[in-house]
Design a protein around this motif. Structure first.
Motif, PDB file in Angstrom:
ATOM      1  N   THR B  29       3.260   8.225   5.718  1.00  0.00           N
ATOM      2  CA  THR B  29       2.392   8.466   4.558  1.00  0.00           C
ATOM      3  C   THR B  29       1.007   8.779   5.127  1.00  0.00           C
ATOM      4  O   THR B  29       0.297   7.876   5.573  1.00  0.00           O
ATOM      5  CB  THR B  29       2.325   7.223   3.656  1.00  0.00           C
ATOM      6  OG1 THR B  29       3.662   6.784   3.411  1.00  0.00           O
ATOM      7  CG2 THR B  29       1.645   7.522   2.343  1.00  0.00           C
ATOM      8  N   THR B  31      -2.714   9.428   5.137  1.00  0.00           N
ATOM      9  CA  THR B  31      -3.836   9.208   4.219  1.00  0.00           C
ATOM     10  C   THR B  31      -5.063  10.003   4.639  1.00  0.00           C
ATOM     11  O   THR B  31      -5.870  10.384   3.801  1.00  0.00           O
ATOM     12  CB  THR B  31      -4.203   7.712   4.118  1.00  0.00           C
ATOM     13  OG1 THR B  31      -4.441   7.234   5.435  1.00  0.00           O
ATOM     14  CG2 THR B  31      -3.095   6.917   3.481  1.00  0.00           C
ATOM     15  N   HIS B  55      -4.795   8.773  10.040  1.00  0.00           N
ATOM     16  CA  HIS B  55      -4.433   7.429   9.563  1.00  0.00           C
ATOM     17  C   HIS B  55      -3.166   7.536   8.713  1.00  0.00           C
ATOM     18  O   HIS B  55      -3.087   8.384   7.822  1.00  0.00           O
ATOM     19  CB  HIS B  55      -5.554   6.806   8.723  1.00  0.00           C
ATOM     20  CG  HIS B  55      -5.179   5.434   8.218  1.00  0.00           C
ATOM     21  ND1 HIS B  55      -5.245   4.309   9.012  1.00  0.00           N
ATOM     22  CD2 HIS B  55      -4.677   5.025   7.037  1.00  0.00           C
ATOM     23  CE1 HIS B  55      -4.820   3.265   8.325  1.00  0.00           C
ATOM     24  NE2 HIS B  55      -4.461   3.678   7.117  1.00  0.00           N
ATOM     25  N   ARG B  57      -0.072   5.064   6.647  1.00  0.00           N
ATOM     26  CA  ARG B  57       0.115   3.719   6.088  1.00  0.00           C
ATOM     27  C   ARG B  57       1.130   2.908   6.890  1.00  0.00           C
ATOM     28  O   ARG B  57       1.105   1.694   6.897  1.00  0.00           O
ATOM     29  CB  ARG B  57       0.622   3.841   4.639  1.00  0.00           C
ATOM     30  CG  ARG B  57      -0.508   4.138   3.695  1.00  0.00           C
ATOM     31  CD  ARG B  57      -0.180   3.749   2.278  1.00  0.00           C
ATOM     32  NE  ARG B  57      -1.124   4.405   1.378  1.00  0.00           N
ATOM     33  CZ  ARG B  57      -0.796   5.106   0.321  1.00  0.00           C
ATOM     34  NH1 ARG B  57       0.461   5.248   0.003  1.00  0.00           N
ATOM     35  NH2 ARG B  57      -1.712   5.661  -0.427  1.00  0.00           N
ATOM     36  N   GLU B  58       2.047   3.606   7.551  1.00  0.00           N
ATOM     37  CA  GLU B  58       3.114   2.907   8.251  1.00  0.00           C
ATOM     38  C   GLU B  58       2.624   2.301   9.564  1.00  0.00           C
ATOM     39  O   GLU B  58       1.635   2.764  10.121  1.00  0.00           O
ATOM     40  CB  GLU B  58       4.282   3.855   8.554  1.00  0.00           C
ATOM     41  CG  GLU B  58       5.085   4.282   7.340  1.00  0.00           C
ATOM     42  CD  GLU B  58       4.340   5.230   6.420  1.00  0.00           C
ATOM     43  OE1 GLU B  58       3.343   5.837   6.874  1.00  0.00           O
ATOM     44  OE2 GLU B  58       4.744   5.366   5.251  1.00  0.00           O
ATOM     45  N   ASN B  59       3.354   1.326  10.015  1.00  0.00           N
ATOM     46  CA  ASN B  59       3.066   0.697  11.289  1.00  0.00           C
ATOM     47  C   ASN B  59       3.997   1.308  12.339  1.00  0.00           C
ATOM     48  O   ASN B  59       5.171   0.992  12.388  1.00  0.00           O
ATOM     49  CB  ASN B  59       3.371  -0.798  11.136  1.00  0.00           C
ATOM     50  CG  ASN B  59       2.396  -1.614  11.910  1.00  0.00           C
ATOM     51  OD1 ASN B  59       2.091  -1.264  13.046  1.00  0.00           O
ATOM     52  ND2 ASN B  59       1.891  -2.681  11.307  1.00  0.00           N
ATOM     53  N   GLY B  89      -1.969  -0.142   8.515  1.00  0.00           N
ATOM     54  CA  GLY B  89      -1.338   1.113   8.909  1.00  0.00           C
ATOM     55  C   GLY B  89      -1.614   1.418  10.372  1.00  0.00           C
ATOM     56  O   GLY B  89      -1.911   0.510  11.158  1.00  0.00           O
ATOM     57  N   THR B  90      -1.547   2.671  10.720  1.00  0.00           N
ATOM     58  CA  THR B  90      -1.734   3.060  12.111  1.00  0.00           C
ATOM     59  C   THR B  90      -2.843   4.103  12.199  1.00  0.00           C
ATOM     60  O   THR B  90      -2.895   5.031  11.388  1.00  0.00           O
ATOM     61  CB  THR B  90      -0.426   3.654  12.675  1.00  0.00           C
ATOM     62  OG1 THR B  90       0.602   2.694  12.493  1.00  0.00           O
ATOM     63  CG2 THR B  90      -0.560   3.987  14.161  1.00  0.00           C
TER      64      THR B  90
END
Lengths: 321, 297
Positions: B29, B31, B55, B57-59, B89-90
């Motif tokens: 996802t 962002t 950026h 949302r997932e890790n 997130g990442t």
């Protein structure tokens, strides 16, 4: 010089809606192999064979296989000539350019074996003499899937000698209408010769020289290998179950299938006017080369899967290069 | 030198490890995805930094399938990338050290990312904004420059030597980068990069069109006429028109994108270049280039 495409067009003038059969005949001719056809009677198999022979200006022979047929009825025999007081050799119907072995599974094993040996060796030994078969020489053998009573199933090793197996299906409604228009008022005899036997020999040499890239060779090997290692390919079976393809296979295809796919891919590329093969060629011919070389078990029928659907899934599971 | 670097960058993009084909796309996802510089007024022959920031949302432990911008007007000196996963997130950050050899306005094409949008499950191509910078020329006026002509000459010699050293160093770094393309994280960055202060990215994001990418493919194929490049360009073109992995030409020709006759010609010509015999390869690549030119015309 006439091109194979011209021959295909000429055959299509006579035969309606059996494109696969016509293409199979030409592929076999270009690959110097033989074809096994399975399908109900009345689907223009004999007409296709006879038309091919006429279009090539070659000789056509048809052998109806029956339970009482003898090997000598196919390959020929020696008879004693009383006037010359010596044995004379009478050559059998196998000495032709295009041979239709009709309902091959109706003859006992030793007759089938005599035919298949001749197909493989391309020569026949009658008494002390060995006779070369004509060149080109292509056998189109038929099997009827509907009427299996009193038949002798072809052994696997014998089936392997056919370069390809083609399933012949019924024509569509439009094709059947075309058949009605074309043959209800006219003779079904094939048309004129469009090529010579020398042309065929030249085509064969060129088809043999068609390039197969390393990537394609690996693709072919993977296609054959997956028939032996099909655990990870899932097949939709009855009641919505997803079963591994290996559940339906007793044994996979032999390395002869690998060679057959390569020969047929080259022939298809040449038929298409190319001097190099493409993944599309391999994928198109693979089912024809694999169909009779995979040992399917009873579950294929009981689970309602079908050989062609299984092969389609196996081919789709190998990504093309 | 600039032409060579441009080509190297294009080659890098096209010959990068086959991410789209060999690796499955990540489900992300996105962002934010931006391209910025650590200065609004870079100077000629003074290194500065470009920053690609993403950026999601997932890790995730790493971000795959990022395509760097094509650097036409600047020379790449090195890059460093970091991926930090946290509860929010990442964050992925790639800092590229560059130097401009000419003054004036320069334009940087957007960076790209291929991923499956976690929101709708569709494969998408994301692009950052493009970047326009005004490079100031080297100033030759000043008290020292006016005072002593000998010092002037000496200074010029020193500058020349420094420029030569920087160019050689950059070339070595570029070769190393080309040979070891995109490790997950560089253990030792090729060029030490000070913490950059990003400038705000321009709001308007320029989407790099399919046509632009076909143009890149043509440039590379014209310059690097061999089988592996032809195969790679074929893969890139197939990816651009949405062909799936493991498909054949017949499958691709059935897609709506291949409905245009000139595109179908491109696909057929590239197929020939990928599979024909060696003696025909030159003619096949000529044919593929001509088909691409016709498509782009």
């Amino acid at each position: 010089m006439t091109q194979p495409k011209d021959l295909m067009d000429a055959l299509s003038e006579t035969i309606v809606g059996q494109h696969d059969v016509v293409e199979a005949l030409l592929l076999a001719l270009l690959s110097n192999g033989h074809v096994l056809l399975e399908g109900p009677p009345g689907l223009a198999k004999t007409l296709a064979c006879r038309s091919l022979a006429v279009a090539l200006d070659g000789e056509f022979k048809r052998i109806q296989f029956t339970p009482d047929l003898l090997p000598s009825d196919i390959v020929g025999t020696r008879v004693f000539d009383q006037r010359e007081t010596a044995f004379a050799t009478i050559l059998g119907p196998i000495f032709a350019n295009v041979v239709l072995a009709d309902e091959i599974n109706r003859a006992p094993a030793k007759v089938q074996s005599a035919l298949l040996e001749a197909m493989q060796e391309r020569q026949v030994t009658i008494g002390p003499q060995t006779h070369r078969l004509p060149d080109p020489f292509v056998v189109m053998a038929t099997m009827n899937p509907l009427d299996s009573e009193g038949t002798y199933a072809l052994p696997v090793a014998q089936m392997d000698r056919f370069l390809m197996k083609v399933n012949v299906g019924y024509p569509s409604r439009e094709q059947e209408l075309a058949i009605l228009d074309r043959f209800a008022v006219a003779d079904t005899q094939p048309r004129r010769a469009v090529a010579t036997l020398d042309d065929v020999r030249a085509w064969r040499e060129r088809a043999h020289a068609v390039h197969i890239d390393e990537k394609l060779k690996r693709y072919i090997v993977e296609l054959v290998a997956i028939t032996r290692e099909a655990e990870h390919v899932k097949i939709p079976a009855e009641r919505g179950a997803q079963l591994p393809a290996s559940d339906f296979i007793d044994y996979g295809a032999s390395p002869r299938a690998t060679l057959a796919i390569a020969y047929l891919s080259r022939a298809r590329a040449y038929l298409d006017g190319r001097d190099f093969a493409l993944p599309d060629d391999v994928r198109a011919v693979a089912p024809h080369a694999l169909r009779h070389r995979i040992g399917f078990n009873y579950r294929l029928t009981t689970e309602g899967v079908g050989a062609d659907r299984l092969i389609e899934a196996l081919v789709a599971a190998v990504p093309a290069p | 030198m600039k032409r060579a670097l441009t080509f190297a960058a294009l080659l890098c993009w096209l010959l990068r490890p086959s991410t789209a084909q060999a690796e499955p796309l990540q489900r992300l996802t996105v962002t934010s995805f931006t391209l910025s510089a650590d200065t609004t007024k870079p100077e000629q022959e003074v290194p500065f930094h470009l920053i690609v920031a993403l950026h999601v949302r997932e890790n995730v432990p790493q971000i795959d399938n990022i395509t760097l911008p094509v650097m036409v007007d600047v020379e790449v000196l090195g890059d460093e990338r970091t991926t930090q996963a946290g509860p929010g997130g990442t964050d992925y950050r790639e800092t590229i050290a560059v130097v401009a050899h000419h003054s004036g306005k320069i334009a940087l094409a957007p960076a790209g990312l291929q991923a499956i949008d976690a929101r709708d499950g569709k494969a998408k191509q994301y692009f950052t904004n493009s970047l326009a910078l005004d490079v100031a020329g080297v100033s030759l006026s000043g008290p020292a420059a006016e005072s002593n002509p000998l010092l002037d000459q000496l200074g010029g010699l020193v500058r020349g030597l420094a420029l030569w050293a920087v160019s050689v160093g950059a070339l070595i770094v570029l070769v190393v980068l080309l040979l070891r393309r995109r490790p997950a994280v560089l253990a030792a960055p090729a060029v030490a990069v000070a913490a950059p202060v990003p400038v705000a990215a321009p709001p308007a994001a320029r989407v790099r069109s399919r046509r632009d990418q076909f143009g890149d493919a043509l440039t590379v194929l014209q310059a690097d006429r061999n089988r592996p490049t032809a195969v790679r360009v074929r893969g890139v073109v197939w990816g651009l028109i949405g062909a799936s992995d493991g498909a054949t030409l017949a499958d691709v020709l059935r897609t709506p994108a291949a409905g245009e006759p000139r595109m179908a010609d491109v696909l057929r010509a590239l197929e020939r270049a990928a599979f024909t015999y060696d003696a025909d390869l030159g003619a096949a690549i000529d044919g593929a280039c001509a088909a691409l030119e016709r498509y782009l015309a």
